[in-house]
Design a protein around this motif. Structure first.
Motif, PDB file in Angstrom:
ATOM      1  N   ASN A  38     -71.656  10.835 -27.518  1.00  0.00           N
ATOM      2  CA  ASN A  38     -71.859  10.189 -28.821  1.00  0.00           C
ATOM      3  C   ASN A  38     -73.113  10.716 -29.521  1.00  0.00           C
ATOM      4  OD1 ASN A  38     -69.588   8.657 -28.372  1.00  0.00           O
ATOM      5  ND2 ASN A  38     -70.706   6.881 -27.592  1.00  0.00           N
ATOM      6  N   GLN A  39     -74.190  10.847 -28.756  1.00  0.00           N
ATOM      7  CA  GLN A  39     -75.454  11.300 -29.348  1.00  0.00           C
ATOM      8  C   GLN A  39     -75.371  12.755 -29.805  1.00  0.00           C
ATOM      9  OE1 GLN A  39     -77.823   9.341 -30.208  1.00  0.00           O
ATOM     10  NE2 GLN A  39     -76.995   7.546 -29.170  1.00  0.00           N
ATOM     11  N   LYS A  42     -73.419  12.945 -33.023  1.00  0.00           N
ATOM     12  CA  LYS A  42     -74.265  12.442 -34.106  1.00  0.00           C
ATOM     13  C   LYS A  42     -75.281  13.501 -34.537  1.00  0.00           C
ATOM     14  CE  LYS A  42     -76.788   8.224 -34.556  1.00  0.00           C
ATOM     15  NZ  LYS A  42     -77.216   7.079 -33.743  1.00  0.00           N
ATOM     16  N   ASP A  45     -73.343  16.333 -36.330  1.00  0.00           N
ATOM     17  CA  ASP A  45     -72.415  15.913 -37.384  1.00  0.00           C
ATOM     18  C   ASP A  45     -70.966  16.312 -37.100  1.00  0.00           C
ATOM     19  OD1 ASP A  45     -72.503  14.266 -39.501  1.00  0.00           O
ATOM     20  OD2 ASP A  45     -73.330  15.689 -40.934  1.00  0.00           O
ATOM     21  N   GLN A  47     -67.276  15.040 -35.379  1.00  0.00           N
ATOM     22  CA  GLN A  47     -66.647  13.746 -35.107  1.00  0.00           C
ATOM     23  C   GLN A  47     -66.396  13.524 -33.617  1.00  0.00           C
ATOM     24  OE1 GLN A  47     -63.213  13.420 -37.736  1.00  0.00           O
ATOM     25  NE2 GLN A  47     -64.570  13.943 -39.436  1.00  0.00           N
TER      26      GLN A  47
END
Ligand SMILES: *Cc1c(COP(=O)(O)O)cnc(C)c1O
Length: 384
Positions: A38-39, A42, A45, A47
């Motif tokens: 997830n990090q 993020k 950028d 998905q």
């Protein structure tokens, strides 16, 4: 000896590792794995992210997910780390080696276009065929050299025209931007990173595939997880055990918390070497590109027009003065396993590879240490 590039464990690495032991999540099950994914998504950028055991295994799984198969050709730049070519060979496919552009050290889009036009045709069902042998060209894999982005828009335009998927080897490019945006904005089907010890962050070994294509990433996750269908022992294709462990991911999550600090340190070091190179007559700075702010993964000097003998003398001089500085990637077309691979070369990688000299650029390098590196260089130049 001032090392070239070593890990910097100043954050929560120890704390998170202790948590893995405490909770008994030491293998591929555990919360740090999805947290790291997830990090990472993020920070770049994208998905979707799938983390893996290594960068090389991520490249291999990515190629398989894109359908690269036995005897296919995959276009790669010849100036890269051997893992780029090896991941192609692991598919029993063959790398088609193209040269890099002189100014940016990344895959030359003009040459790419020309090589495809001169050597290939589209079959009735849209497949790109290498005319001389009838082989399918099943992927293009540009490389982010030194953390600098290739000209992704032009490369993707050409790839789209030929119906060939793009998988970017961005192994060392975490934090790099393309046209002012994180690299999740590029049109590559897949982008691959590595968290080996010498990269900008490390998970003690590890890699990731990143993409905005959900279906493709579902297939990537399936392949890297033994192609297991559900919780039982039912597998539908030949998959791989390429998963990252919770222990690796724990280190990765802690490292990622310090990414901004690492990027600032790398940039400061890189700018200082570039400034010094610009001030010295016979030395040039590392490549830059108008479309990309690199992450300064490696920085150093470019010994344009230097003879091999003098370059070797400088490396030895650095070593004698406690500075680790080594020549960079030897091109793939000069490597024994790939001497017979098809090539379209312009002479650029032949002329530059020995002249690219990375200098110490660990994020914890001190101002005094970097001054020592530059003093050593100046002393050598005044004596030679
Ligand atoms: C480091 C690197 C790899 C390989 O990653 P590993 O995690 O070491 O397997 C692949 N390609 C490039 C360009 C690299 O720099």
């Amino acid at each position: 000896m001032i090392p070239l590039a070593i890990p910097n464990m100043v954050g929560n690495e120890g704390k998170y590792l202790a948590k893995c032991i405490e909770d008994n999540f030491v293998s591929t099950v555990g919360p740090f794995v999805s947290e790291f994914e997830n990090q990472l998504a993020k920070a770049t950028d994208f998905q979707h992210a799938v983390v893996t055991s290594q960068g090389t295994t991520a490249l291999h799984a990515g190629l398989v997910a894109l359908g690269v198969d036995t005897n296919d050709l995959v276009i790669i730049p010849s100036l890269t780390f051997i893992a780029t070519a090896n991941s192609v060979a692991h598919c029993k496919a063959i790398p088609w080696l193209l040269d890099v552009a002189k100014d940016t050290w990344t895959l030359d889009p003009e040459l790419l276009e020309q090589a495809l036009e001169e050597n290939c045709e589209r079959s009735v069902d849209g497949i790109t065929i290498y005319k001389a042998t009838g082989q399918r060209v099943s992927a293009i894999m540009p490389v982010y050299a030194m953390g600098l982005a290739p000209d992704m828009d032009r490369i993707c335009d050409i790839a789209e025209k030929w119906g060939i998927p793009v998988i970017a080897d961005a192994a060392a490019a975490l934090g790099t931007t393309y046209k002012g945006k994180p690299i999740g904005s590029t049109r590559a089907a897949l982008t691959v990173m590595s968290f080996n010890g010498n990269k900008i962050i490390t998970s003690g070994g590890g890699g990731a595939l990143l993409s905005n294509d959900k279906a493709l990433m579902d297939s990537v996750r399936h392949l890297t997880n033994t192609a297991r269908k559900g919780p039982g022992y039912d597998h539908d294709v030949v998959g791989f055990n390429y998963r990252m462990t919770n222990i690796q991911a724990a280190v990765g999550v802690a490292q990622l918390e310090n990414l901004e600090m690492f990027l600032t340190a790398k940039r400061t070091i890189g700018h200082r070497y570039a400034e010094a190179a610009n001030d010295l007559e016979t030395i040039a700075p590392f490549a830059t590109a108008p479309w990309s702010e690199g992450n300064y993964w490696f920085s150093g000097i470019f010994l344009e027009n230097w003879e091999s003998e003098k370059i070797a003398k400088l490396s030895a001089y650095f070593k004698d003065n406690g500075v680790d500085a080594r020549a960079f990637w030897k091109p793939i077309h000069l490597q024994k396993p790939y001497l017979h691979a098809p090539t379209n070369l312009t002479g650029v990688s032949d002329s530059i590879w020995e002249r690219i000299l990375p200098l110490p650029c660990s994020t914890q390098l001190t101002v005094d240490e970097q001054s020592h590196v530059l003093e050593t260089l100046k002393n050598f130049l005044s004596e030679n």
